[in-house]
Design an enzyme around this catalytic site. Sequence first.
Site, PDB file in Angstrom:
ATOM      1  CB  THR A  72      18.058  49.688  32.917  1.00 39.55           C
ATOM      2  OG1 THR A  72      16.671  49.316  32.896  1.00 39.55           O
ATOM      3  CG2 THR A  72      18.361  50.908  33.630  1.00 39.55           C
ATOM      4  N   GLY A  74      17.433  44.875  31.466  1.00 41.21           N
ATOM      5  CA  GLY A  74      16.232  44.166  31.762  1.00 41.21           C
ATOM      6  C   GLY A  74      15.026  44.658  31.284  1.00 41.21           C
ATOM      7  CB  CYS A  75      13.856  48.265  31.558  1.00 42.88           C
ATOM      8  SG  CYS A  75      14.143  48.361  33.288  1.00 42.88           S
ATOM      9  CB  SER A  76      15.869  47.977  26.941  1.00 43.81           C
ATOM     10  OG  SER A  76      16.232  49.484  27.424  1.00 43.81           O
TER      11      SER A  76
END
Length: 194
Positions: A72, A74-76
């Site tokens: 996703t 923000g996570c990546s």
Amino acid sequence: MFHLQKSIQLATGVRAFHASKPLFLFGSGVIKEGATLPNHTLFENTPKNKVNTKDLFAGKKGILFGVPGAFTPGCSKTHLPGYVDSAKDFKKLGYDTIVCVTVNDPFVCEAWAKEHKADGQVRVLADPDAKFTKALGLEKDMTAVLGNVRSSRYAMVVDDNKVKKLFVEPDGTGLTCSLSKNLIDSIKKGDLAK
């Protein structure tokens, strides 16, 4: 979940109580600073490679952070890369291990870790049924966007399975307090639970 009966010593004597949730959960249901991490099984790279949470930080100082989902935005783009980039800084501060937990299957976690060159820097562990995330009280219903219950975005400083500092994003998904720089600053200030 079974009910636990515990006795606690109060100034006025011994009192017994029953708890239907793990004893470290009070009020909002989120694990508290000073509490012990729950004991659960997570998976690394494959369903055959089981990792017990009590073994992750036994006798070690480390960082545990949770993300809503592998791959996703923000996570990546921010969260995992920040911890990969900061791994050496945490090591210099005496932290032995950095663990990322996400409610995804272990194959997705393996591919995500490889894409971000996390090997040797951050262990990316799968919590496919969200049991560990729920035991922390940090689950978030993201069915509308991600198809199921996922993890709120959080980070914590852990010492020998005890939560020394906990940062949970107010909306569960933002990228402010749970970023690696924030934890490094907190550690340097000595702002940790006793």
